[in-house]
Design a protein around this motif. Sequence first.
Motif, PDB file in Angstrom:
ATOM      1  N   GLN A   3       1.046  -0.690  -0.076  1.00  0.00           N
ATOM      2  CA  GLN A   3       0.076   0.336  -0.512  1.00  0.00           C
ATOM      3  C   GLN A   3       1.024   1.215  -0.066  1.00  0.00           C
ATOM      4  OE1 GLN A   3      -1.951  -1.185   3.598  1.00  0.00           O
ATOM      5  NE2 GLN A   3      -4.609  -0.692   2.536  1.00  0.00           N
ATOM      6  N   LEU A   4       0.171   2.237  -1.445  1.00  0.00           N
ATOM      7  CA  LEU A   4       1.454   2.999  -0.887  1.00  0.00           C
ATOM      8  C   LEU A   4       0.225   4.758   0.086  1.00  0.00           C
ATOM      9  CD1 LEU A   4       1.859   3.420  -4.572  1.00  0.00           C
ATOM     10  CD2 LEU A   4       3.844   2.431  -2.528  1.00  0.00           C
ATOM     11  N   VAL A   5       1.581   5.909  -0.118  1.00  0.00           N
ATOM     12  CA  VAL A   5       0.820   6.647   0.313  1.00  0.00           C
ATOM     13  C   VAL A   5       1.114   7.802  -0.640  1.00  0.00           C
ATOM     14  CG1 VAL A   5       0.580   8.100   2.292  1.00  0.00           C
ATOM     15  CG2 VAL A   5       1.429   6.052   3.141  1.00  0.00           C
ATOM     16  N   ARG A   6      -0.235   8.630  -1.152  1.00  0.00           N
ATOM     17  CA  ARG A   6       0.545   9.198  -1.882  1.00  0.00           C
ATOM     18  C   ARG A   6      -0.311  10.647  -1.817  1.00  0.00           C
ATOM     19  NH1 ARG A   6      -2.622   5.260  -6.243  1.00  0.00           N
ATOM     20  NH2 ARG A   6      -3.133   7.651  -7.249  1.00  0.00           N
ATOM     21  N   ASN A  70      -6.969   3.105  -7.956  1.00  0.00           N
ATOM     22  CA  ASN A  70      -6.781   2.335  -6.723  1.00  0.00           C
ATOM     23  C   ASN A  70      -6.679   3.077  -5.171  1.00  0.00           C
ATOM     24  OD1 ASN A  70      -5.766  -0.192  -5.930  1.00  0.00           O
ATOM     25  ND2 ASN A  70      -3.916   0.739  -5.377  1.00  0.00           N
ATOM     26  N   ILE A  71      -7.465   4.195  -5.022  1.00  0.00           N
ATOM     27  CA  ILE A  71      -6.829   4.930  -3.386  1.00  0.00           C
ATOM     28  C   ILE A  71      -8.612   4.241  -2.486  1.00  0.00           C
ATOM     29  CG2 ILE A  71      -7.871   7.162  -2.043  1.00  0.00           C
ATOM     30  CD1 ILE A  71      -4.502   6.904  -3.661  1.00  0.00           C
ATOM     31  N   PHE A 140      -5.163   3.092   6.906  1.00  0.00           N
ATOM     32  CA  PHE A 140      -4.443   2.046   5.910  1.00  0.00           C
ATOM     33  C   PHE A 140      -5.191   0.372   5.812  1.00  0.00           C
ATOM     34  CE2 PHE A 140       0.238   2.439   5.549  1.00  0.00           C
ATOM     35  CZ  PHE A 140       0.275   2.641   4.151  1.00  0.00           C
ATOM     36  N   LYS A 146      -6.015  -1.452  -0.418  1.00  0.00           N
ATOM     37  CA  LYS A 146      -5.563  -0.166  -1.340  1.00  0.00           C
ATOM     38  C   LYS A 146      -4.729   1.059  -1.119  1.00  0.00           C
ATOM     39  CE  LYS A 146     -10.239  -0.197  -4.317  1.00  0.00           C
ATOM     40  NZ  LYS A 146     -10.670  -0.114  -4.930  1.00  0.00           N
ATOM     41  N   ASP A 147      -4.366   1.789  -2.259  1.00  0.00           N
ATOM     42  CA  ASP A 147      -3.335   3.049  -1.568  1.00  0.00           C
ATOM     43  C   ASP A 147      -4.498   4.388  -0.538  1.00  0.00           C
ATOM     44  OD1 ASP A 147      -1.721   2.015  -2.878  1.00  0.00           O
ATOM     45  OD2 ASP A 147      -1.544   3.390  -4.894  1.00  0.00           O
ATOM     46  N   ARG A 149      -4.701   8.406   0.117  1.00  0.00           N
ATOM     47  CA  ARG A 149      -4.120   9.067  -0.420  1.00  0.00           C
ATOM     48  C   ARG A 149      -3.917  10.339   1.026  1.00  0.00           C
ATOM     49  NH1 ARG A 149      -8.120  10.186  -4.182  1.00  0.00           N
ATOM     50  NH2 ARG A 149      -9.114  10.996  -2.816  1.00  0.00           N
ATOM     51  N   ASP A 167       5.022   8.482  -0.010  1.00  0.00           N
ATOM     52  CA  ASP A 167       6.149   6.915  -0.762  1.00  0.00           C
ATOM     53  C   ASP A 167       5.634   7.837  -2.235  1.00  0.00           C
ATOM     54  OD1 ASP A 167       6.101   4.969   0.469  1.00  0.00           O
ATOM     55  OD2 ASP A 167       4.154   4.608   0.443  1.00  0.00           O
TER      56      ASP A 167
ATOM     57  N   HIS B  46       4.586  -0.094 -11.044  1.00  0.00           N
ATOM     58  CA  HIS B  46       3.285  -0.609 -11.875  1.00  0.00           C
ATOM     59  C   HIS B  46       3.555  -2.107 -12.461  1.00  0.00           C
ATOM     60  CE1 HIS B  46       1.796   2.403  -8.574  1.00  0.00           C
ATOM     61  NE2 HIS B  46       0.941   1.093  -8.206  1.00  0.00           N
TER      62      HIS B  46
END
Lengths: 215, 215
Positions: A3-6, A70-71, A140, A146-147, A149, A167, B46
């Motif tokens: 999982q990303l933090v965007r 993907n959020i 999370f 998913k990511d 935001r 990230d 990705h």
Amino acid sequence: MKQLVRVQNFCVSRDGYGAGEGQTLERPFGNVDPGRLVSWAGATAHWPNRTDPGGTLGLDDYFTRDFSNNIGAEIMGRNKFGPQRGPWENHDWEGWWGEEPPFHTPVFVLTHHERPSITLGETTFHFLDASPKDALARAFEAAEGKDVRIGGGVATVREFLAADLIDSLHVAVSPLDIGAGERLWESPEALTDRFHLEKVPSPGSDVVHHLLWRK
Amino acid sequence: MKQLVRVQNFCVSRDGYGAGEGQTLERPFGNVDPGRLVSWAGATAHWPNRTDPGGTLGLDDYFTRDFSNNIGAEIMGRNKFGPQRGPWENHDWEGWWGEEPPFHTPVFVLTHHERPSITLGETTFHFLDASPKDALARAFEAAEGKDVRIGGGVATVREFLAADLIDSLHVAVSPLDIGAGERLWESPEALTDRFHLEKVPSPGSDVVHHLLWRK
């Protein structure tokens, strides 16, 4: 993939400001016309607030359609949620966005003054008095793989940057100077000790897309 | 927003070729090393075939993550599915992609030689002897409101362009010349009577992303 933090579609001026001074109910961006910062996005086909068909499908649209890609949750600061400060006088205020906010996921609002959750359309706002790290753990979990935001405003993005929890960032820089208010950075190069930086001038508008991701 | 018909991450050489001559089982792109056309994508976080963590999150990654963003079905030509020609000798061949193909949606394979559908992981291949227009109607229905990707190869993209059924294209142009084989275009300007065109050089690789969408 983890999982990303965007940060996505965060709009600032050439001198790094995301908002001016003096936020009010009528002026969520203070003494700055937000239209000057977000017009590049408003012209695209996938702009979430678009009501008529049409719009561009060029580079700028890749960014507006990635806003929700993907959020699974958003974290925002209280000043993005509303202009009030201090304890809530009542719970009548439900955000700037009307009955169908453009988030469509759980949203965690960081505030020292918690209040009951609000569901509007597909969005549920939760109010959390928590550190960035603890808020992120909640987000999370809510995002179900998913990511997450980080939605802003400026102070919230800076807080998560200071805690080294981000990230990747997409920041759209518009060719105007604001001079005072909420400043994300003096220069994007201030982040290049920790982040890769790509600058991509839009062929379809006057912004330069800044893409940063953790080294 | 209406369902779009999109070409995504289609890779061609500077002189417009998407594959060389002489496709075989061992060489799905004929006498061209596909690595030279897709290395920009392979470096991104990705990239669907990535097996190790890491990878870039810059502009090139916006395109690899958009590959599946809001896509509900793909249409491909038979030559993308496999190297066989004419009637199927048997049904042993199940595509190049192993037990978990990177599509994760229904895929409609255009062929004059229909055969039973195949499900591999989250992907189901259906075999259709149909015109582009009729195949698209089937794909729109299967996509359940999402967009349809025209997956290639070159002949299939050209067929859908000729039928004026494509809304947008992302074509990544690599700085090599192939000289013979399957050619998408002599020049992208050949499409600018019907399409807007933006050319975006990647800051992170040697490709130029070409974004086209219907006027």
